[in-house]
Enzyme design. Structure first.
Site, PDB file in Angstrom:
ATOM      1  CD  GLU A  75      19.268 -20.116  23.288  1.00  0.00           C
ATOM      2  OE1 GLU A  75      18.403 -19.804  22.439  1.00  0.00           O
ATOM      3  OE2 GLU A  75      20.467 -19.828  23.159  1.00  0.00           O
ATOM      4  CG  HIS A  84      16.423 -16.021  19.616  1.00  0.00           C
ATOM      5  ND1 HIS A  84      15.845 -16.567  20.749  1.00  0.00           N
ATOM      6  CD2 HIS A  84      17.665 -16.582  19.529  1.00  0.00           C
ATOM      7  CE1 HIS A  84      16.694 -17.386  21.327  1.00  0.00           C
ATOM      8  NE2 HIS A  84      17.807 -17.434  20.609  1.00  0.00           N
ATOM      9  CD  GLU A  85      20.399 -16.356  16.994  1.00  0.00           C
ATOM     10  OE1 GLU A  85      21.361 -16.100  17.741  1.00  0.00           O
ATOM     11  OE2 GLU A  85      19.773 -17.434  17.067  1.00  0.00           O
ATOM     12  CG  HIS A  87      21.423 -14.792  22.060  1.00  0.00           C
ATOM     13  ND1 HIS A  87      21.404 -15.203  23.385  1.00  0.00           N
ATOM     14  CD2 HIS A  87      20.807 -15.778  21.354  1.00  0.00           C
ATOM     15  CE1 HIS A  87      20.797 -16.379  23.473  1.00  0.00           C
ATOM     16  NE2 HIS A  87      20.428 -16.750  22.264  1.00  0.00           N
TER      17      HIS A  87
END
Length: 312
Positions: free
Chosen positions: A202, A130-131, A134
């Site tokens: 998100e 997930h990071e 980003h």
């Protein structure tokens, strides 16, 4: 959220900073605020990542100090076709993580010791993927600049309240009452803009992270565990720096303060539902697992599960 909408929201945040400057010092204050905002954006571009990592006492780790964790991030970065980011661990019992950096070539990912001790390896992989999503979406620069400006708006509004903004010599037509209004309304408006910038990003990072790690349900399970841990375990560094809350995968604030009146994150249950839908699309759907009995993880400590991830 597309990049045009993000640019508009960032412009709105900068304009809000100028409005606060006008409320404090009239036209001169507005011009000073504009120059300060430009300087802050430049500073944020080059140094905000180091500043945020320093706020949380993050320590950089490598193959010697945390080989399994770093190897896992390296494998996920390879899958995402990204350069290897710097990897940090934050000594904090609250399970959480964030990414920062001005571009993929200068990115960093950070996880708390609480996250590494609470999640099993597959779930940790989902969080770090997930990071990395980003990073791949170039969200990290936007989030660090947003944190800098939003924090400055609150400080500037309070400065105007306590040091007598809006006097007659400032050419401010609204008078001294404007400083009081700005001290109340400006931080709330800044939080609303942060919320608008962060929420859709998100969802996109959840989807991108699930595709990188290949396990949407592992990320869904991680979100459930992190949300529970974030509510139960205070993050004092985040409470002291609420303008950075939107950078974390789950809101780190306890909600005991007004800073958490407008959450910068989507509802966790909605995020989990979206990941379960994605799992159905990818095949092999099964309900997100409940928290498992703790077991020793590849980086030491309790991880909340027994399965090893794809890196070991």
């Amino acid at each position: 959220m597309n990049y045009m909408r993000t640019a508009v929201l960032l412009a709105g945040l900068t304009a809000l900073f100028m409005v606060v400057g006008f409320a404090i010092g009239g036209k001169g204050g507005m011009m000073v605020a504009l120059l300060v905002a430009a300087g802050m954006n430049l500073f944020s571009y080059w140094y905000a990542d180091k500043m945020v990592l320093g706020m949380y006492g993050a320590r950089e780790v490598d193959m010697r100090t945390a080989p399994e964790f770093v190897s896992m991030v390296a494998e996920l970065a390879r899958r995402a076709e990204l350069p290897m980011p710097k990897v940090y661990i934050i000594d904090n019992p609250q399970p959480n993580a964030f990414a920062t950096g001005r571009n993929p070539q200068n990115a960093a990912v950070a996880a708390t010791t609480g996250l590494l001790q609470t999640l099993n390896p597959d779930e940790v992989a989902g969080v770090m993927a997930h990071e990395l999503a980003h990073v791949k979406h170039h969200d990290t620069l936007t989030m660090t600049i947003t944190a800098s400006i939003a924090g400055a708006i609150s400080m500037l509004a309070n400065f105007g309240l306590f040091f007598g903004g809006g006097n007659r010599e400032s050419n401010n037509p609204f008078g001294g009452i404007s400083a009081i209004l700005m001290a109340i309304l400006a931080p709330i408006a800044a939080m609303v803009v942060q919320m608008a910038i962060s929420r859709s990003r998100e969802y996109e990072a959840d989807r991108g992270g699930a595709e990188i790690c290949g396990q949407p349900l592992a990320l869904a399970s991680a979100l459930a565990k992190i949300a529970g841990g974030a509510h139960a375990v205070p993050n004092y560094a985040a409470e002291a720096n609420p303008a950075t809350a939107h950078m974390f995968i789950i809101n780190p604030l306890s909600g005991a303060r007004m800073d958490n009146l407008f959450s910068t994150h989507p509802n966790t249950e909605n995020r989990i539902a979206a990941l379960e839908d994605l799992a159905r699309q990818m095949g092999g759907y099964r309900p997100a697992p409940a928290t498992a009995a703790p077991a020793r993880g590849p980086w030491g400590g309790n991880t909340g599960g027994t399965r090893r991830g794809p890196w070991g």
